[in-house]
Motif scaffolding. Structure first.
Motif, short mmCIF file in Angstrom:
data_model
loop_
_atom_site.label_atom_id
_atom_site.label_comp_id
_atom_site.label_asym_id
_atom_site.label_seq_id
_atom_site.Cartn_x
_atom_site.Cartn_y
_atom_site.Cartn_z
N LEU A 56 -2.20 -8.02 5.33
CA LEU A 56 -1.80 -9.42 5.50
C LEU A 56 -1.25 -10.00 4.20
O LEU A 56 -0.28 -10.76 4.21
CB LEU A 56 -3.00 -10.24 5.98
N VAL A 57 -1.86 -9.62 3.07
CA VAL A 57 -1.35 -10.08 1.77
C VAL A 57 0.08 -9.57 1.57
O VAL A 57 0.97 -10.33 1.16
CB VAL A 57 -2.27 -9.58 0.63
N ALA A 58 0.32 -8.29 1.86
CA ALA A 58 1.66 -7.72 1.72
C ALA A 58 2.64 -8.38 2.69
O ALA A 58 3.82 -8.60 2.35
CB ALA A 58 1.62 -6.21 1.96
N LEU A 59 2.17 -8.71 3.88
CA LEU A 59 3.02 -9.36 4.87
C LEU A 59 3.49 -10.72 4.39
O LEU A 59 4.67 -11.07 4.49
CB LEU A 59 2.26 -9.49 6.20
N PHE A 60 2.57 -11.50 3.82
CA PHE A 60 2.94 -12.82 3.31
C PHE A 60 3.82 -12.71 2.05
O PHE A 60 4.71 -13.53 1.84
CB PHE A 60 1.69 -13.65 3.00
N TYR A 61 3.55 -11.70 1.22
CA TYR A 61 4.34 -11.53 -0.01
C TYR A 61 5.80 -11.26 0.31
O TYR A 61 6.71 -11.81 -0.33
CB TYR A 61 3.76 -10.39 -0.85
N THR A 62 6.05 -10.42 1.30
CA THR A 62 7.42 -10.06 1.67
C THR A 62 7.99 -10.94 2.77
O THR A 62 9.17 -10.80 3.12
CB THR A 62 7.48 -8.60 2.14
N MET A 63 7.15 -11.82 3.33
CA MET A 63 7.54 -12.66 4.46
C MET A 63 8.03 -11.82 5.64
O MET A 63 8.88 -12.23 6.42
CB MET A 63 8.60 -13.68 4.05
N GLY A 64 7.51 -10.61 5.73
CA GLY A 64 7.84 -9.74 6.86
C GLY A 64 9.25 -9.17 6.83
O GLY A 64 9.77 -8.75 7.86
N GLU A 65 9.88 -9.10 5.64
CA GLU A 65 11.25 -8.57 5.54
C GLU A 65 11.19 -7.04 5.52
O GLU A 65 10.73 -6.43 4.54
CB GLU A 65 11.93 -9.08 4.27
N VAL A 66 11.68 -6.42 6.56
CA VAL A 66 11.54 -4.98 6.73
C VAL A 66 12.29 -4.20 5.66
O VAL A 66 11.78 -3.21 5.12
CB VAL A 66 12.00 -4.55 8.14
N ARG A 67 13.50 -4.61 5.32
CA ARG A 67 14.29 -3.86 4.34
C ARG A 67 13.60 -3.85 2.98
O ARG A 67 13.71 -2.87 2.22
CB ARG A 67 15.69 -4.45 4.23
N HIS A 68 12.90 -4.91 2.64
CA HIS A 68 12.12 -4.96 1.41
C HIS A 68 10.91 -4.03 1.50
O HIS A 68 10.60 -3.28 0.58
CB HIS A 68 11.67 -6.42 1.16
N LEU A 69 10.25 -4.06 2.65
CA LEU A 69 9.06 -3.25 2.84
C LEU A 69 9.36 -1.76 2.88
O LEU A 69 8.55 -0.94 2.43
CB LEU A 69 8.35 -3.67 4.14
N VAL A 70 10.53 -1.39 3.44
CA VAL A 70 10.89 0.03 3.53
C VAL A 70 10.93 0.65 2.14
O VAL A 70 10.45 1.78 1.92
CB VAL A 70 12.24 0.20 4.23
N VAL A 71 11.47 -0.08 1.18
CA VAL A 71 11.55 0.43 -0.20
C VAL A 71 10.15 0.61 -0.77
O VAL A 71 9.81 1.66 -1.32
CB VAL A 71 12.36 -0.54 -1.08
N MET A 72 9.32 -0.42 -0.65
CA MET A 72 7.96 -0.35 -1.18
C MET A 72 7.18 0.78 -0.53
O MET A 72 6.40 1.49 -1.18
CB MET A 72 7.26 -1.69 -0.94
N TYR A 73 7.39 0.94 0.75
CA TYR A 73 6.65 1.91 1.56
C TYR A 73 7.05 3.34 1.22
O TYR A 73 6.20 4.23 1.02
CB TYR A 73 6.93 1.59 3.03
N SER A 74 8.35 3.59 1.11
CA SER A 74 8.86 4.95 0.97
C SER A 74 8.43 5.60 -0.34
O SER A 74 8.21 6.81 -0.41
CB SER A 74 10.38 4.97 1.08
N ILE A 75 8.32 4.81 -1.39
CA ILE A 75 8.01 5.38 -2.71
C ILE A 75 6.69 6.14 -2.69
O ILE A 75 6.61 7.30 -3.10
CB ILE A 75 8.00 4.27 -3.78
N ASN A 76 5.63 5.51 -2.21
CA ASN A 76 4.33 6.17 -2.21
C ASN A 76 4.26 7.30 -1.19
O ASN A 76 3.55 8.28 -1.39
CB ASN A 76 3.22 5.16 -1.95
N VAL A 77 4.98 7.14 -0.09
CA VAL A 77 5.01 8.23 0.90
C VAL A 77 5.52 9.50 0.25
O VAL A 77 4.91 10.58 0.36
CB VAL A 77 5.89 7.85 2.10
#
Length: 691
Positions: free
Chosen positions: A411-432
């Motif tokens: 939920l913290v990450a959701l509010f930080y990015t305001m649910g913007e998927v293109r922003h989240l994809v970058v953050m997500y892919s690095i650790n994967v």
């Protein structure tokens, strides 16, 4: 009770700290559970039970069978994480191509190949690590503890972002067919979806998977129709599409050159790395699968790889075939579906069903974060990188603390990015791809170190070498290209988690060193064969000692009782609770019997020690999930058997109490003391001071 673990050396004679219990009356029989309390539950407990369900009984011999998943359900619960990435991975790759969309043909082929390579590599991981744990366990055992904590920390952040990006993409999909004016409600809807999943997972993995499986099947059906129909309906356009692609390729050579086109292709391939996320979920969650686990896990991996390769590559090819372009407020899948249904009966209904099922499958995909994230956390807690309480189970046999923390952080990450998927994809892919790369490196090292025992090691290592090259390429390009667009956030947060883990491990080690320096006193070593003692007389004064694993702290507690109450007690009875935590469930259907045997071995040593000190000795053992409730019931049973009993436990006391001590070291002794005193029983907590 569990052994005194380096993960929590704080309480000496009471178990570590899980979360809702059943235990057995003396003398207990293996696997037996005590009935739930007959007291009228509070309104909060009634509400909790209505939402989460009634406690599971440890007396149920088919418990492990009921909680495990067959390949299809595992495909739903874990494979959905990989399959759902087709909702945003191919779109990101296609958008990155810009006007050079003709490269999508090659990209679709490479995408399917990458999925196959990673899936085969992780099937090998399942073979060699059949108890699960995925990247954390693999890196720890093959590269060392420090590499393991890096991989584990990256996985934790990864699974938090798995939940976040899945929910955010689900919101995008579901709002794609709604008016733009309604989009202001997208973020609140995503928060509600996250809360729904938290409650669902607190009920248990199997229940959550069964609930969500219909939408999974709807997704499969609608997307097979969409992709196959899209290809068949435009099959006559193949020659034209290939001709256009050939012309575009020639134009690209003239403007970009071969090197430039290759870099663009690698760029799109890497930024579409979100497509491959979730493939590791199966190997991480292998312990929740039905026996034989390895075969179940490999079959689940096959289901996921085939379905993901078909969906992701098929969608990417259809974008090119149908000339799909981005539209504000809509996903590219929604644009494609709307074009597709223009010649299909009940077209609008099909679009709604397709996008609703896509949104729903993304919600199902968030399951991987709630299923695997807490399990990685529990593995790290058992190894003392995180507080021991994160290995605890609730009365529904779920890793409750981990589920709640994963949900809150998502939920913290959701509010930080305001649910913007293109922003989240970058953050997500690095650790994967950081964890992918470490896992592939680990397996390469495994085959090199075992090459003498495996003549075909070169053939087996090849898949990991190829996978490592692919993963490092995607990781490097993503970090370089997107560092300032969210990549730095992932790296900083992961670094902070790693640092926190080392601080926690350092604290536990420092406490263990201090414990080792405690005065030895008498009879600290393992007891020799006990001298014959009188049979216990229940009517004589009895000291009932709550103990954990056999060690210096527990022995010191026994010694203190003997020295501080000389000649008062005739009997000494030792009580322990075998705590059923996430580690116990790795052992399968024999885990409870093994746990009881381990607990009985501990108290038998203490009974032998008491006999050497001149007491008539005995022991009582229970099994439970919540150590406090389990120990309380065991104590009350002993109080009925021994009318002149005084209960004892030891508690580690720090000379300088810090704010974090209460979190890292359980306060079980004091909690049990309050409960027993409320019931009219006497309990003494003996301090063991650590300076």
């Amino acid at each position: 009770m569990p052994a005194d673990s380096p993960g929590d050396p704080g309480d000496t004679s009471v178990p570590k700290d899980p979360s809702a219990s059943q235990d057995s009356p003396p003398p207990p029989s293996p696997g037996e559970g005590l009935a739930p309390s007959e007291e009228k539950p509070s309104p909060w407990k009634r509400l909790r039970r209505a939402l989460i369900g009634a406690p599971r009984s440890l007396a149920d011999e088919s418990l492990f069978h009921k909680l495990s998943l067959i390949p299809f359900l595992a495909w739903v619960g874990l494979g959905a994480d990989g399959l759902s990435s087709s909702a945003y991975g191919p779109e990101e790759a296609f958008r990155t191509l810009g006007e050079h969309t003709y490269l999508a043909i090659g990209l679709a082929l490479v995408m399917a190949s990458t999925i196959s390579v990673i899936a085969i590599a992780y099937s090998r991981v399942i073979e060699h690590f059949p108890h699960g744990g995925g990247g954390y366990v693999v890196a720890t055992q093959l590269l060392g503890e420090q590499a393991g904590v890096v991989s584990g920390s990256a996985l934790l952040v990864d699974y938090i972002l798995t939940i976040t990006i899945s929910i955010a993409a689900a919101g995008d999909a579901m709002f794609s067919f709604l008016p733009m004016a309604w989009h202001a409600w997208k973020l609140p809807a995503e928060v509600l979806m996250t809360a729904f999943l938290i409650v669902l997972n607190l009920r248990g993995v199997r229940e959550s998977v069964l609930t969500l499986s219909p939408v999974f099947l709807l997704f499969i059906a609608t997307h097979v129709i969409l992709i196959m129909g899209g290809i068949i309906m435009h099959s006559s356009e193949f020659p034209k599409t290939l001709q256009t692609a050939k012309a575009g390729f020639s134009g690209g050579l003239a403007t970009l050159g071969m090197g430039g086109m290759f870099l663009l292709f690698i760029h799109a391939y890497s930024l579409g790395g979100g497509t491959y996320t979730g493939i590791e979920a199966v190997s991480n969650g292998i312990q929740i699968m039905r026996e034989p686990r390895v075969q179940t896990g490999k079959r689940t991996m096959l289901y996921m790889a085939v379905s993901l390769a078909f969906t992701a590559s098929g969608l990417l090819f259809c974008y090119l075939l149908w000339n799909v372009t981005a539209v504000e407020g809509k996903t590219m899948n929604a644009v494609f579906a709307e074009k597709f249904v223009q010649t299909v009966p009940l077209g609008n209904l099909f679009v709604i069903l397709t996008m609703a099922s896509e949104g729903a499958i993304l919600v199902v995909a968030a399951q991987a974060g709630f299923v695997d994230g807490p399990r990685v956390m529990a593995n790290m807690a058992v190894d003392s990188w995180l507080p021991r309480r994160f290995a605890s189970l609730s009365d529904r046999l779920t890793i409750q603390n981990g589920i709640l923390l994963m949900g809150l952080m998502s939920l913290v990450a959701l509010f930080y990015t305001m649910g913007e998927v293109r922003h989240l994809v970058v953050m997500y892919s690095i650790n994967v791809f950081l964890t992918f790369s470490m896992t592939e490196t680990s397996m390469c090292r495994f085959w090199v170190s075992h090459r003498e025992r495996h003549p075909d090691w070169k053939r087996k290592i090849s898949i990991h070498v190829i996978g490592l090259a692919m993963c490092l390429t995607i990781l490097a390009v993503t970090v370089f290209e997107k560092f300032l667009e969210g990549g730095w956030v992932t790296l900083v947060v992961t670094g902070c988690v790693i640092l926190l883990c080392f601080l926690i491990r350092g604290h536990y080690r420092a406490v263990s060193i201090k414990i080792a320096k405690l005065p030895e006193g008498k009879a600290v070593g393992l007891p020799a064969a006990p001298s014959p003692a009188e049979e216990i007389d229940p009517n004589k004064p009895t000291a009932a000692v709550l103990v954990s694993d056999y060690g210096k702290l527990g022995v010191k507690t026994v010694k203190n009782i003997s020295e501080q109450f000389p000649g008062h007690f005739a009997n000494m009875v030792f009580l322990t609770v075998g705590v059923v935590d996430s580690g116990a469930f790795k052992g399968g259907e024999n885990a409870l019997a093994s746990l009881r045997e381990q607990a009985e071995g501990t108290v038998k040593k203490y009974a032998a020690l008491a006999s050497r000190l001149g007491f008539s000795s005995g022991y009582r053992v229970g099994l439970g999930i919540d150590v406090v409730e389990a120990a309380e019931r065991l104590c009350m049973n002993v109080a009925r058997e021994f009318p002149h009993v005084t209960f004892f436990s030891g508690k580690l006391i720090f000379e300088r109490e810090r704010w974090y001590h209460a979190f890292l070291h359980n306060q079980t002794a004091f909690t049990i003391e309050r409960r027993l005193q409320w019931a009219g029983q006497t309990m003494v907590v003996l301090p063991i001071v650590v300076k």
